[in-house]
Design an enzyme around this catalytic site. Structure first.
Site, PDB file in Angstrom:
ATOM      1  N   ASN A 157       0.926  -1.132  -0.021  1.00 22.81           N
ATOM      2  CA  ASN A 157       0.181   0.046  -0.018  1.00 22.81           C
ATOM      3  C   ASN A 157       0.949   1.139  -0.041  1.00 22.81           C
ATOM      4  O   ASN A 157       2.089   1.186   0.660  1.00 22.81           O
ATOM      5  CB  ASN A 157      -1.004   0.040   1.230  1.00 22.81           C
ATOM      6  CG  ASN A 157      -0.486  -0.214   2.797  1.00 22.81           C
ATOM      7  OD1 ASN A 157       0.621  -0.642   2.875  1.00 22.81           O
ATOM      8  ND2 ASN A 157      -1.108   0.485   3.613  1.00 22.81           N
ATOM      9  N   ILE A 158       0.121   2.186  -0.699  1.00 20.02           N
ATOM     10  CA  ILE A 158       1.063   3.325  -0.876  1.00 20.02           C
ATOM     11  C   ILE A 158       0.174   4.738  -0.472  1.00 20.02           C
ATOM     12  O   ILE A 158      -0.738   4.965  -1.443  1.00 20.02           O
ATOM     13  CB  ILE A 158       1.844   3.602  -2.382  1.00 20.02           C
ATOM     14  CG1 ILE A 158       2.640   2.595  -2.783  1.00 20.02           C
ATOM     15  CG2 ILE A 158       2.491   4.785  -2.477  1.00 20.02           C
ATOM     16  CD1 ILE A 158       2.918   2.283  -4.306  1.00 20.02           C
ATOM     17  N   GLU A 159       0.178   5.217   0.697  1.00 20.44           N
ATOM     18  CA  GLU A 159      -0.681   6.328   1.217  1.00 20.44           C
ATOM     19  C   GLU A 159      -0.260   7.539   0.700  1.00 20.44           C
ATOM     20  O   GLU A 159       0.939   8.007   0.177  1.00 20.44           O
ATOM     21  CB  GLU A 159      -0.563   6.181   2.635  1.00 20.44           C
ATOM     22  CG  GLU A 159      -1.212   4.975   3.066  1.00 20.44           C
ATOM     23  CD  GLU A 159      -1.593   4.713   4.477  1.00 20.44           C
ATOM     24  OE1 GLU A 159      -1.099   5.612   5.331  1.00 20.44           O
ATOM     25  OE2 GLU A 159      -2.385   3.857   4.820  1.00 20.44           O
ATOM     26  N   CYS A 174     -10.137  -5.200   0.306  1.00 21.49           N
ATOM     27  CA  CYS A 174     -11.508  -4.175   0.126  1.00 21.49           C
ATOM     28  C   CYS A 174     -12.332  -4.547  -1.176  1.00 21.49           C
ATOM     29  O   CYS A 174     -11.864  -5.182  -1.782  1.00 21.49           O
ATOM     30  CB  CYS A 174     -10.739  -2.767   0.261  1.00 21.49           C
ATOM     31  SG  CYS A 174     -10.249  -2.150  -1.430  1.00 21.49           S
ATOM     32  N   CYS A 229      -3.990   0.512  -2.604  1.00 23.23           N
ATOM     33  CA  CYS A 229      -3.932  -0.595  -1.827  1.00 23.23           C
ATOM     34  C   CYS A 229      -2.828  -1.717  -2.332  1.00 23.23           C
ATOM     35  O   CYS A 229      -2.331  -1.492  -3.346  1.00 23.23           O
ATOM     36  CB  CYS A 229      -5.481  -1.172  -1.926  1.00 23.23           C
ATOM     37  SG  CYS A 229      -6.492  -0.585  -0.769  1.00 23.23           S
ATOM     38  N   GLU A 268      -3.022  -4.663  -3.122  1.00 23.06           N
ATOM     39  CA  GLU A 268      -3.373  -5.605  -4.368  1.00 23.06           C
ATOM     40  C   GLU A 268      -3.611  -4.859  -5.420  1.00 23.06           C
ATOM     41  O   GLU A 268      -3.111  -5.520  -6.475  1.00 23.06           O
ATOM     42  CB  GLU A 268      -4.933  -6.045  -4.065  1.00 23.06           C
ATOM     43  CG  GLU A 268      -4.880  -6.837  -2.549  1.00 23.06           C
ATOM     44  CD  GLU A 268      -5.195  -5.921  -1.166  1.00 23.06           C
ATOM     45  OE1 GLU A 268      -4.809  -4.798  -1.081  1.00 23.06           O
ATOM     46  OE2 GLU A 268      -5.982  -6.363  -0.372  1.00 23.06           O
ATOM     47  N   CYS A 287     -10.606  -3.665  -4.494  1.00 24.00           N
ATOM     48  CA  CYS A 287      -9.728  -4.304  -5.135  1.00 24.00           C
ATOM     49  C   CYS A 287     -10.069  -5.501  -5.429  1.00 24.00           C
ATOM     50  O   CYS A 287      -9.817  -6.240  -6.626  1.00 24.00           O
ATOM     51  CB  CYS A 287      -8.487  -4.784  -3.979  1.00 24.00           C
ATOM     52  SG  CYS A 287      -7.501  -3.127  -3.400  1.00 24.00           S
TER      53      CYS A 287
HETATM   54  N1  THU Z   1      -5.277  -1.451   2.458  1.00 27.00           N
HETATM   55  C1  THU Z   1      -4.688  -2.312   1.546  1.00 27.00           C
HETATM   56  O1  THU Z   1      -3.648  -2.065   1.033  1.00 27.00           O
HETATM   57  N2  THU Z   1      -5.389  -3.339   0.987  1.00 27.00           N
HETATM   58  C2  THU Z   1      -6.766  -3.639   1.431  1.00 27.00           C
HETATM   59  O2  THU Z   1      -7.446  -4.423   0.861  1.00 27.00           O
HETATM   60  C3  THU Z   1      -7.354  -2.891   2.302  1.00 27.00           C
HETATM   61  C4  THU Z   1      -6.890  -1.723   2.876  1.00 27.00           C
HETATM   62  C5  THU Z   1      -4.418  -0.180   2.920  1.00 27.00           C
HETATM   63  C6  THU Z   1      -5.141   0.998   2.460  1.00 27.00           C
HETATM   64  C7  THU Z   1      -4.514   1.858   3.407  1.00 27.00           C
HETATM   65  O3  THU Z   1      -3.282   2.432   3.079  1.00 27.00           O
HETATM   66  C8  THU Z   1      -4.529   1.024   4.728  1.00 27.00           C
HETATM   67  O4  THU Z   1      -4.662  -0.314   4.170  1.00 27.00           O
HETATM   68  C9  THU Z   1      -5.508   1.239   5.802  1.00 27.00           C
HETATM   69  O5  THU Z   1      -6.796   1.381   5.156  1.00 27.00           O
END
Ligand code: THU
Length: 128
Positions: free
Chosen positions: A42-44, A86, A53, A55, A89
């Site tokens: 994940n890259i915020e 999620c 996300c 995935e 994804c």
């Molecule tokens: N996140 C994912 O990378 N994959 C998911 O299926 C659910 C959520 C990440 C997004 C965000 O960076 C962090 O988890 C919290 O929601």
């Protein structure tokens, strides 16, 4: 590649997670039908909606390299236990491979394998 090996690859991918806002790190390893593996984390972003996300990072890397036939995706997180993908994804997964298997690790470290139909039944598609 075994389910355990794919989960280990997802853990490796999680090391590159950029999650300073949620503190929740996620790693994904996407196994293509020819055996190629793509890694994702994940890259915020400061602008939260611009975050991606793990995935989708792995899937978009694969598609952009010409790979669209996926056998399985393993997902792990810093939260521990089974980390289900999620909704967005899930929708992205079935666009390319509605038979993809989703591999998670339970709180005891045991791999759990799900058919996509259990993850997102009656998914939306324009292709039918
Ligand atoms: N996140 C994912 O990378 N994959 C998911 O299926 C659910 C959520 C990440 C997004 C965000 O960076 C962090 O988890 C919290 O929601």
């Amino acid at each position: 590649m075994t389910d355990k090996e794919l989960l280990e690859a997802a853990k490796k991918a999680m090391k590159n997670a950029y999650a300073p806002y949620s503190g929740f790190k996620v790693g994904a390893a996407l196994l293509c039908s020819d055996g190629t593996v793509f890694y994702g984390c994940n890259i915020e972003n400061s602008s939260y909606g611009a975050s991606n996300c793990a995935e989708r990072t792995a899937i978009f890397k694969a598609v952009s390299e010409g790979y669209t036939d996926f056998e399985a995706i393993a997902i792990v997180s810093s939260g521990g236990g089974e980390t289900f993908p999620c909704g967005i994804c899930r929708q992205v997964m079935c666009e390319f491979s509605p038979d993809i298997k989703v591999i998670l690790e339970d709180k005891n470290g045991v791999p759990k394998k799900y058919d996509f139909n259990e993850i997102l039944p009656n998914y939306f598609s324009l292709k039918k």
